[in-house]
Scaffold this motif. Structure first.
Motif, mmCIF file in Angstrom:
data_model
loop_
_atom_site.group_PDB
_atom_site.id
_atom_site.type_symbol
_atom_site.label_atom_id
_atom_site.label_comp_id
_atom_site.label_asym_id
_atom_site.label_seq_id
_atom_site.Cartn_x
_atom_site.Cartn_y
_atom_site.Cartn_z
ATOM 1 N N LYS A 1 -0.490 -10.632 -8.624
ATOM 2 C CA LYS A 1 -1.015 -9.361 -8.094
ATOM 3 C C LYS A 1 -0.904 -8.265 -9.144
ATOM 4 O O LYS A 1 -1.846 -7.523 -9.402
ATOM 5 C CB LYS A 1 -0.241 -8.981 -6.827
ATOM 6 N N VAL B 1 -7.756 0.629 -6.250
ATOM 7 C CA VAL B 1 -8.643 1.448 -5.411
ATOM 8 C C VAL B 1 -7.851 2.512 -4.652
ATOM 9 O O VAL B 1 -8.239 3.679 -4.606
ATOM 10 C CB VAL B 1 -9.425 0.541 -4.420
ATOM 11 N N LEU B 2 -6.709 2.118 -4.090
ATOM 12 C CA LEU B 2 -5.914 3.054 -3.289
ATOM 13 C C LEU B 2 -5.095 4.036 -4.107
ATOM 14 O O LEU B 2 -4.722 5.094 -3.608
ATOM 15 C CB LEU B 2 -4.982 2.274 -2.347
ATOM 16 N N THR C 1 2.285 -8.618 -0.423
ATOM 17 C CA THR C 1 1.872 -9.788 -1.208
ATOM 18 C C THR C 1 2.966 -10.847 -1.148
ATOM 19 O O THR C 1 2.715 -12.010 -0.810
ATOM 20 C CB THR C 1 1.609 -9.401 -2.685
ATOM 21 N N SER D 1 -6.690 -10.054 -4.972
ATOM 22 C CA SER D 1 -7.383 -8.981 -4.242
ATOM 23 C C SER D 1 -6.455 -7.813 -3.943
ATOM 24 O O SER D 1 -6.874 -6.654 -3.984
ATOM 25 C CB SER D 1 -7.954 -9.507 -2.921
ATOM 26 N N LEU D 2 -5.198 -8.102 -3.644
ATOM 27 C CA LEU D 2 -4.240 -7.028 -3.397
ATOM 28 C C LEU D 2 -3.979 -6.238 -4.678
ATOM 29 O O LEU D 2 -3.708 -5.040 -4.618
ATOM 30 C CB LEU D 2 -2.956 -7.570 -2.773
ATOM 31 N N LEU E 1 2.296 -2.671 -1.067
ATOM 32 C CA LEU E 1 1.384 -3.803 -1.294
ATOM 33 C C LEU E 1 2.083 -4.952 -2.018
ATOM 34 O O LEU E 1 1.778 -6.119 -1.766
ATOM 35 C CB LEU E 1 0.127 -3.350 -2.034
ATOM 36 N N ASP F 1 1.678 1.206 -3.952
ATOM 37 C CA ASP F 1 1.790 0.037 -4.807
ATOM 38 C C ASP F 1 2.913 -0.888 -4.341
ATOM 39 O O ASP F 1 2.736 -2.100 -4.204
ATOM 40 C CB ASP F 1 2.029 0.525 -6.243
ATOM 41 N N LEU G 1 -7.034 -4.016 -4.817
ATOM 42 C CA LEU G 1 -6.896 -3.007 -3.759
ATOM 43 C C LEU G 1 -5.918 -1.905 -4.169
ATOM 44 O O LEU G 1 -6.135 -0.726 -3.879
ATOM 45 C CB LEU G 1 -6.429 -3.675 -2.452
ATOM 46 N N THR G 2 -4.855 -2.287 -4.871
ATOM 47 C CA THR G 2 -3.874 -1.304 -5.344
ATOM 48 C C THR G 2 -4.553 -0.261 -6.227
ATOM 49 O O THR G 2 -4.299 0.937 -6.091
ATOM 50 C CB THR G 2 -2.736 -2.002 -6.133
#
Length: 187
Positions: free
Chosen positions: A68, A22-23, A55, A15-16, A51, A48, A19-20
């Motif tokens: 990740k 998306v951000l 992680t 998920s991280l 995150l 990045d 999320l990376t």
């Protein structure tokens, strides 16, 4: 002391990675304007790498950053992130970068030093891996990217930016490590 892999740890690591994407997508749009494949990389370096640090520290398991970054690489294929859309080598570049980071956490006793060093080294290794694979695969614009990316000043900025991101990630983790969510992940 590392605990065993759990479904929660796998989900958090993956998920991280998502999320990376998306951000970091907004800054990667800069590529469209500059024509330099990794222009957004400098802005995204912080997001990045912070995150990556979160992680590594929250999942606390060898392979978490590799996972990740593998997910990040896969999800990034159709986007401008980590290179041009459709550049499948993004997965190899990103995953190998995760492995370098995981190995540093494995061998460096201090989590703080590991966070700082792994992201500085990771940022520099990323540039070299990208250019190397880009040349092998004859990626369009790779020579311009190489010139821009392997410039000693830029590599220094990447290293310092990576180290700083790792330190920021470590500071954030220090604030959240006692929370229920982090405790649940680490079980």
């Amino acid at each position: 002391e590392m605990s065993k892999w759990t479904l929660t740890k796998l989900i958090v690591s993956g998920s991280l990675g998502v999320l990376t994407v998306v951000l970091t997508l907004p800054a990667s749009a800069l590529v469209a304007f500059t024509g330099i494949p990794l222009m957004g990389g400098f802005i995204n370096l912080f997001i990045d790498r912070i995150l990556d640090t979160l992680t590594a520290l929250s999942v606390n398991k060898f392979g978490s950053v590799t996972l990740k970054r593998t997910i990040l690489g896969i999800v990034a294929i159709p986007t401008l992130l980590l290179g041009p859309p459709g550049f499948v080598a993004k997965v190899i570049i990103s995953a190998s970068n995760g492995l370098i980071i995981d190995l540093i956490y494995l061998f460096v006793k201090s989590k703080k030093i590991a966070a700082i060093l792994s992201n500085g080294i990771g940022a520099v290794a990323f540039a070299f891996t990208f250019v190397y694979l880009g040349r092998i695969l004859k990626m369009p614009g790779i020579e311009e990217t190489a010139e821009f990316f392997l410039n000693p000043l830029l590599l220094s900025v990447s290293f310092i930016g990576g180290c700083l991101s790792g330190y920021l990630g470590w500071l954030i983790f220090e604030k959240i490590k006692k929370t229920n969510i982090v405790r649940r992940i680490q079980r």
